[in-house]
Design a protein around this motif. Structure first.
Motif, mmCIF file in Angstrom:
data_model
loop_
_atom_site.group_PDB
_atom_site.id
_atom_site.type_symbol
_atom_site.label_atom_id
_atom_site.label_comp_id
_atom_site.label_asym_id
_atom_site.label_seq_id
_atom_site.Cartn_x
_atom_site.Cartn_y
_atom_site.Cartn_z
ATOM 1 N N SER A 32 -17.388 -100.687 -67.942
ATOM 2 C CA SER A 32 -17.592 -102.098 -67.377
ATOM 3 C C SER A 32 -17.587 -101.823 -65.733
ATOM 4 C CB SER A 32 -16.397 -103.011 -67.639
ATOM 5 O OG SER A 32 -16.600 -104.232 -66.636
ATOM 6 N N VAL A 33 -18.630 -102.121 -65.102
ATOM 7 C CA VAL A 33 -19.052 -101.956 -63.458
ATOM 8 C C VAL A 33 -18.626 -103.201 -62.758
ATOM 9 C CG1 VAL A 33 -20.681 -101.143 -61.797
ATOM 10 C CG2 VAL A 33 -20.710 -100.115 -64.205
ATOM 11 N N VAL A 34 -17.646 -103.259 -62.133
ATOM 12 C CA VAL A 34 -17.384 -104.258 -61.188
ATOM 13 C C VAL A 34 -17.823 -104.084 -59.823
ATOM 14 C CG1 VAL A 34 -15.573 -105.770 -60.226
ATOM 15 C CG2 VAL A 34 -15.477 -104.767 -62.386
ATOM 16 N N GLU A 35 -18.734 -104.572 -59.309
ATOM 17 C CA GLU A 35 -19.348 -104.269 -57.906
ATOM 18 C C GLU A 35 -18.381 -105.158 -56.975
ATOM 19 O OE1 GLU A 35 -23.453 -104.344 -56.904
ATOM 20 O OE2 GLU A 35 -23.949 -103.427 -58.811
ATOM 21 N N TYR A 36 -17.299 -104.739 -56.658
ATOM 22 C CA TYR A 36 -16.364 -105.539 -55.697
ATOM 23 C C TYR A 36 -16.891 -106.142 -54.224
ATOM 24 C CZ TYR A 36 -15.374 -101.374 -53.041
ATOM 25 O OH TYR A 36 -15.627 -100.226 -52.144
ATOM 26 N N LEU A 37 -17.973 -105.659 -54.048
ATOM 27 C CA LEU A 37 -18.375 -106.421 -52.829
ATOM 28 C C LEU A 37 -18.977 -107.600 -53.024
ATOM 29 C CD1 LEU A 37 -19.643 -103.269 -50.681
ATOM 30 C CD2 LEU A 37 -17.242 -104.571 -50.503
ATOM 31 N N ARG A 62 -9.228 -98.132 -46.674
ATOM 32 C CA ARG A 62 -10.495 -97.368 -46.110
ATOM 33 C C ARG A 62 -10.684 -97.762 -44.811
ATOM 34 N NH1 ARG A 62 -14.605 -94.456 -47.749
ATOM 35 N NH2 ARG A 62 -16.802 -94.714 -46.771
ATOM 36 N N VAL A 63 -10.566 -96.597 -43.722
ATOM 37 C CA VAL A 63 -10.738 -97.018 -42.360
ATOM 38 C C VAL A 63 -11.996 -96.847 -41.829
ATOM 39 C CG1 VAL A 63 -9.806 -96.087 -40.193
ATOM 40 C CG2 VAL A 63 -8.347 -96.305 -42.232
ATOM 41 N N ARG A 64 -12.723 -95.711 -42.363
ATOM 42 C CA ARG A 64 -13.968 -95.131 -41.872
ATOM 43 C C ARG A 64 -15.252 -96.524 -42.272
ATOM 44 N NH1 ARG A 64 -16.088 -90.662 -44.777
ATOM 45 N NH2 ARG A 64 -18.288 -91.594 -45.040
ATOM 46 N N GLY A 65 -16.065 -96.769 -41.140
ATOM 47 C CA GLY A 65 -16.698 -97.673 -41.530
ATOM 48 C C GLY A 65 -16.363 -99.089 -41.945
ATOM 49 N N THR A 66 -15.035 -99.529 -41.588
ATOM 50 C CA THR A 66 -14.707 -100.657 -41.873
ATOM 51 C C THR A 66 -13.907 -101.356 -40.631
ATOM 52 O OG1 THR A 66 -12.290 -100.098 -42.278
ATOM 53 C CG2 THR A 66 -14.044 -99.917 -44.160
ATOM 54 N N PRO A 67 -13.578 -102.384 -40.655
ATOM 55 C CA PRO A 67 -12.918 -103.096 -39.470
ATOM 56 C C PRO A 67 -11.188 -102.834 -39.439
ATOM 57 C CG PRO A 67 -13.334 -104.779 -41.158
ATOM 58 C CD PRO A 67 -13.789 -103.476 -41.500
ATOM 59 N N ALA A 86 -5.596 -108.204 -45.852
ATOM 60 C CA ALA A 86 -6.788 -107.895 -45.643
ATOM 61 C C ALA A 86 -7.766 -107.412 -46.362
ATOM 62 C CB ALA A 86 -6.408 -107.129 -44.337
ATOM 63 N N MET A 87 -7.450 -106.684 -47.424
ATOM 64 C CA MET A 87 -8.117 -106.266 -48.503
ATOM 65 C C MET A 87 -8.891 -107.486 -49.126
ATOM 66 S SD MET A 87 -5.897 -103.098 -49.765
ATOM 67 C CE MET A 87 -6.305 -101.276 -49.183
ATOM 68 N N VAL A 88 -8.033 -108.404 -49.413
ATOM 69 C CA VAL A 88 -8.705 -109.478 -50.288
ATOM 70 C C VAL A 88 -9.548 -110.316 -49.342
ATOM 71 C CG1 VAL A 88 -8.051 -111.627 -51.260
ATOM 72 C CG2 VAL A 88 -6.697 -109.764 -51.755
ATOM 73 N N ALA A 89 -9.482 -110.477 -48.249
ATOM 74 C CA ALA A 89 -10.275 -111.001 -47.197
ATOM 75 C C ALA A 89 -11.486 -110.125 -46.951
ATOM 76 C CB ALA A 89 -9.579 -111.478 -45.852
ATOM 77 N N HIS A 90 -11.518 -108.898 -46.978
ATOM 78 C CA HIS A 90 -12.402 -107.901 -46.557
ATOM 79 C C HIS A 90 -12.410 -106.748 -47.592
ATOM 80 C CE1 HIS A 90 -12.379 -109.967 -42.692
ATOM 81 N NE2 HIS A 90 -11.317 -109.627 -42.299
ATOM 82 N N PRO A 91 -13.133 -107.217 -48.549
ATOM 83 C CA PRO A 91 -13.181 -105.991 -49.791
ATOM 84 C C PRO A 91 -13.627 -104.765 -49.248
ATOM 85 C CG PRO A 91 -14.227 -108.123 -50.448
ATOM 86 C CD PRO A 91 -14.119 -108.469 -48.977
ATOM 87 N N ILE A 92 -14.348 -104.614 -48.352
ATOM 88 C CA ILE A 92 -14.882 -103.409 -47.753
ATOM 89 C C ILE A 92 -13.695 -102.332 -47.458
ATOM 90 C CG2 ILE A 92 -15.321 -103.800 -45.359
ATOM 91 C CD1 ILE A 92 -17.676 -101.769 -47.341
ATOM 92 N N ARG A 96 -12.897 -96.438 -52.531
ATOM 93 C CA ARG A 96 -13.694 -96.456 -53.779
ATOM 94 C C ARG A 96 -14.136 -95.034 -54.139
ATOM 95 N NH1 ARG A 96 -16.733 -98.310 -49.001
ATOM 96 N NH2 ARG A 96 -18.426 -96.775 -49.029
ATOM 97 N N PRO A 97 -14.331 -94.895 -55.328
ATOM 98 C CA PRO A 97 -14.321 -96.060 -56.402
ATOM 99 C C PRO A 97 -12.769 -95.843 -57.183
ATOM 100 C CG PRO A 97 -15.381 -93.841 -57.246
ATOM 101 C CD PRO A 97 -14.905 -93.462 -55.604
ATOM 102 N N ILE A 98 -12.481 -97.046 -57.503
ATOM 103 C CA ILE A 98 -11.326 -96.967 -58.491
ATOM 104 C C ILE A 98 -11.487 -97.291 -59.713
ATOM 105 C CG2 ILE A 98 -9.292 -98.482 -58.848
ATOM 106 C CD1 ILE A 98 -9.372 -99.268 -55.802
ATOM 107 N N VAL A 99 -10.944 -96.464 -60.732
ATOM 108 C CA VAL A 99 -11.394 -96.318 -62.175
ATOM 109 C C VAL A 99 -10.211 -96.704 -62.948
ATOM 110 C CG1 VAL A 99 -12.206 -95.032 -63.952
ATOM 111 C CG2 VAL A 99 -13.226 -94.686 -61.916
ATOM 112 N N ALA A 100 -10.239 -97.661 -63.938
ATOM 113 C CA ALA A 100 -9.217 -97.906 -64.662
ATOM 114 C C ALA A 100 -9.295 -97.612 -66.158
ATOM 115 C CB ALA A 100 -8.712 -99.535 -64.491
#
Length: 118
Positions: A32-37, A62-67, A86-92, A96-100
């Motif tokens: 199942s692929v969840v595109e979290y953005l 994630r710091v690189r390429g994020t706010p 902040a992660m909920v407000a800014h999913p970036i 990634r990727p997280i696998v369950a």
């Protein structure tokens, strides 16, 4: 085909995420692929994944390429709750990727970490 559920929280713009998805499929599974953005996290969902993966929000930040730095999230005194919010407000901000899978939840960096979950 897969005999157990696999979910990948995926960013198609990320090479590692694309590679992990390909590795899952090459192993004969269709996750199942969840595109979290596009379908952002809920706080509860992200907190549960972290609990299952035995990690803290800072571990998946994630710091690189994020706010992250602009938001002050890299300071050592920032709480896990503040990072999670902040992660909920800014999913970036979520690495990634997280696998369950039934075998566990992991941030698959390096990509070979996914093999432990299959």
């Amino acid at each position: 085909m897969t005999d157990f559920p696999i979910t990948i929280f995926h960013n198609p713009g990320c090479g590692t995420s694309r590679n992990v998805l390909a590795m899952i499929r090459e192993a004969g599974h269709e996750p199942s692929v969840v595109e979290y953005l596009k379908r952002p996290w809920t706080r509860q969902q992200l907190a549960e994944l972290m609990a299952q993966g035995h990690v803290t929000p800072r571990d998946w930040l994630r710091v690189r390429g994020t706010p992250a730095e602009e938001l002050g999230l890299t300071a050592p005194d920032v709480s896990d709750d503040a990072i999670l919010d902040a992660m909920v407000a800014h999913p970036i901000l979520v690495e990634r990727p997280i696998v369950a899978t039934p075998k566990g939840v992991a941030l698959c960096r390096p990509k070979e970490r996914v093999l432990d979950l299959l």
